[in-house]
Design a protein around this motif. Structure first.
Motif, PDB file in Angstrom:
ATOM      1  N   THR A 120       0.819  -1.230   0.000  1.00 49.53           N
ATOM      2  CA  THR A 120       0.000   0.000   0.000  1.00 49.53           C
ATOM      3  C   THR A 120       0.849   1.275   0.000  1.00 49.53           C
ATOM      4  O   THR A 120       0.318   2.367  -0.171  1.00 49.53           O
ATOM      5  CB  THR A 120      -0.976   0.030   1.196  1.00 49.53           C
ATOM      6  OG1 THR A 120      -0.207  -0.201   2.379  1.00 49.53           O
ATOM      7  CG2 THR A 120      -2.056  -1.021   1.056  1.00 49.53           C
ATOM      8  N   PRO A 196     -10.440  -9.118  -3.648  1.00 48.68           N
ATOM      9  CA  PRO A 196      -9.808  -8.429  -2.517  1.00 48.68           C
ATOM     10  C   PRO A 196      -9.276  -9.417  -1.471  1.00 48.68           C
ATOM     11  O   PRO A 196      -8.200  -9.194  -0.895  1.00 48.68           O
ATOM     12  CB  PRO A 196     -10.942  -7.561  -1.963  1.00 48.68           C
ATOM     13  CG  PRO A 196     -11.787  -7.268  -3.170  1.00 48.68           C
ATOM     14  CD  PRO A 196     -11.771  -8.540  -3.978  1.00 48.68           C
ATOM     15  N   ALA A 197      -9.982 -10.520  -1.236  1.00 49.87           N
ATOM     16  CA  ALA A 197      -9.514 -11.501  -0.235  1.00 49.87           C
ATOM     17  C   ALA A 197      -8.195 -12.136  -0.701  1.00 49.87           C
ATOM     18  O   ALA A 197      -7.297 -12.379   0.118  1.00 49.87           O
ATOM     19  CB  ALA A 197     -10.577 -12.566  -0.001  1.00 49.87           C
ATOM     20  N   ARG A 200      -5.443  -9.640  -0.024  1.00 47.53           N
ATOM     21  CA  ARG A 200      -5.064  -9.604   1.413  1.00 47.53           C
ATOM     22  C   ARG A 200      -4.203 -10.813   1.762  1.00 47.53           C
ATOM     23  O   ARG A 200      -3.208 -10.695   2.480  1.00 47.53           O
ATOM     24  CB  ARG A 200      -6.318  -9.569   2.302  1.00 47.53           C
ATOM     25  CG  ARG A 200      -7.062  -8.236   2.266  1.00 47.53           C
ATOM     26  CD  ARG A 200      -8.095  -8.136   3.391  1.00 47.53           C
ATOM     27  NE  ARG A 200      -9.138  -9.158   3.317  1.00 47.53           N
ATOM     28  CZ  ARG A 200     -10.268  -9.076   2.597  1.00 47.53           C
ATOM     29  NH1 ARG A 200     -10.516  -7.980   1.871  1.00 47.53           N
ATOM     30  NH2 ARG A 200     -11.152 -10.058   2.601  1.00 47.53           N
ATOM     31  N   ARG A 203      -0.692 -10.365   0.441  1.00 50.97           N
ATOM     32  CA  ARG A 203       0.073  -9.401   1.247  1.00 50.97           C
ATOM     33  C   ARG A 203       0.630 -10.099   2.494  1.00 50.97           C
ATOM     34  O   ARG A 203       1.797  -9.920   2.856  1.00 50.97           O
ATOM     35  CB  ARG A 203      -0.815  -8.210   1.619  1.00 50.97           C
ATOM     36  CG  ARG A 203      -0.018  -7.100   2.316  1.00 50.97           C
ATOM     37  CD  ARG A 203      -0.862  -5.875   2.643  1.00 50.97           C
ATOM     38  NE  ARG A 203      -1.446  -5.271   1.471  1.00 50.97           N
ATOM     39  CZ  ARG A 203      -2.758  -5.131   1.266  1.00 50.97           C
ATOM     40  NH1 ARG A 203      -3.644  -5.551   2.160  1.00 50.97           N
ATOM     41  NH2 ARG A 203      -3.200  -4.563   0.177  1.00 50.97           N
ATOM     42  N   ILE A 204      -0.201 -10.918   3.123  1.00 52.62           N
ATOM     43  CA  ILE A 204       0.258 -11.661   4.309  1.00 52.62           C
ATOM     44  C   ILE A 204       1.414 -12.591   3.937  1.00 52.62           C
ATOM     45  O   ILE A 204       2.359 -12.781   4.699  1.00 52.62           O
ATOM     46  CB  ILE A 204      -0.919 -12.466   4.928  1.00 52.62           C
ATOM     47  CG1 ILE A 204      -1.932 -11.505   5.536  1.00 52.62           C
ATOM     48  CG2 ILE A 204      -0.424 -13.466   5.975  1.00 52.62           C
ATOM     49  CD1 ILE A 204      -3.265 -12.142   5.896  1.00 52.62           C
ATOM     50  N   ILE A 241      -7.979  -2.433  -2.939  1.00 49.01           N
ATOM     51  CA  ILE A 241      -7.228  -1.378  -2.238  1.00 49.01           C
ATOM     52  C   ILE A 241      -7.935  -0.032  -2.425  1.00 49.01           C
ATOM     53  O   ILE A 241      -8.073   0.741  -1.485  1.00 49.01           O
ATOM     54  CB  ILE A 241      -5.756  -1.326  -2.711  1.00 49.01           C
ATOM     55  CG1 ILE A 241      -5.056  -2.644  -2.333  1.00 49.01           C
ATOM     56  CG2 ILE A 241      -5.026  -0.125  -2.108  1.00 49.01           C
ATOM     57  CD1 ILE A 241      -3.598  -2.721  -2.728  1.00 49.01           C
TER      58      ILE A 241
END
Ligand code: HPA
Length: 274
Positions: A120, A196-197, A200, A203-204, A241
């Motif tokens: 981000t 979006p899931a 996420r 990113r993790i 995002i």
């Protein structure tokens, strides 16, 4: 599966077309980044469809041709348009041109792509040096009988992206008073954009950008011992995002907008490359 003689037949055709021009570096130009090939003086242009056994690209923003010529004092073989798995080509067809390049004596590759920013702190228009990748799907160009002529059955992937090239690219960008991001590229086959899931989750897992190319080619290139510089252009923020849907035209437009600085950095990088 392709046989070695099918690779050799294609490589012979490519080198016949190139005549005594022996390219040193393969450059794969991602969505909207094809301008580097357009500014090359006196190019030799070879359509993919004229190379036996090779498939041609159909994707948005991709032409289907090799452009050979000199930029930054280096002899280049550029791919204006690449093959993607989502077009329906097999994993092996997608990496066919990498192996062709190797067969005609090229051992350096600059690979570029458009991708969605997962990190981000990134902004649209940023360039990111790829320092590693994550591929968690089954698409793999090395599945099948190993072609020992290219490389080993179980190739090492501990340093896919060449550390010296990364430093040289950082230095090149700083010489213009600019800076470049750095991060991990997450490969999805596409063609749909991510949820979006999924973003996420990526990113993790440590990803900074997501795209639908590059990783198959890098696997094949490392398999056959090529040195790689990977550059991502962040053309959009990844799904979820920002409060807006993603679309392919936005990706191409961001590529065009970043094209001038991208060309400037790559040409200067080539000039400094020994
Ligand atoms: N996701 C996957 N591929 C992409 C994207 C994205 O957000 N942007 C450009 N290529």
């Amino acid at each position: 599966m392709y046989t070695i003689s099918e690779y050799n037949e294609a490589a012979k055709c490519l080198s016949d077309r190139l005549g005594d021009f022996n390219p040193e570096v393969l450059i794969i130009l991602g969505s909207g980044l094809g301008d580097l090939a357009e500014i090359c003086p006196d190019p030799i242009i070879i359509d993919y469809k004229d190379i036996p056994n090779m498939c041609s690209s159909t994707a948005l923003g991709h032409k289907g041709r090799f452009v050979a010529g000199i930029l930054g004092e280096k002899r280049l073989l550029m791919m204006q348009g690449r093959l993607h798995f989502y077009e329906g080509w097999t994993a092996e067809q997608v990496v066919f041109p990498i192996r062709l390049a190797k067969l005609i004596g090229i051992d350096k590759m600059i690979i570029t792509n458009a991708a969605g920013g997962i990190n981000t702190s990134f902004n649209v228009g940023d360039l990111m040096l790829i320092n590693d990748f994550i591929k968690l799907n089954g698409m793999n160009p090395l599945i099948g009988k190993n072609l020992d002529e290219f490389g080993p059955r179980f190739p090492d992937m501990s340093k896919v992206f060449d550390r010296e090239y990364m430093q040289l690219f950082r230095d090149t960008v700083s010489s213009f008073g600019d800076s470049v991001r750095e991060g991990v590229y997450f490969y999805c086959t596409g063609p749909q954009y991510e949820t979006p899931a999924e973003i996420r989750a990526m990113r993790i897992l440590g990803a900074d950008a997501v795209g639908m190319s590059t990783v198959p080619e890098c696997i094949a290139a490392r398999h056959c011992g090529m040195r790689i510089l990977g550059i991502t252009l962040v053309t959009n923020m990844a799904s979820g995002i920002l409060e807006k849907p993603l679309d392919g035209d936005e990706v191409i437009a961001a590529g065009k907008a970043a094209s001038a600085k991208f060309c400037k950095y790559v040409i200067e990088f080539l000039r400094r490359l020994s």
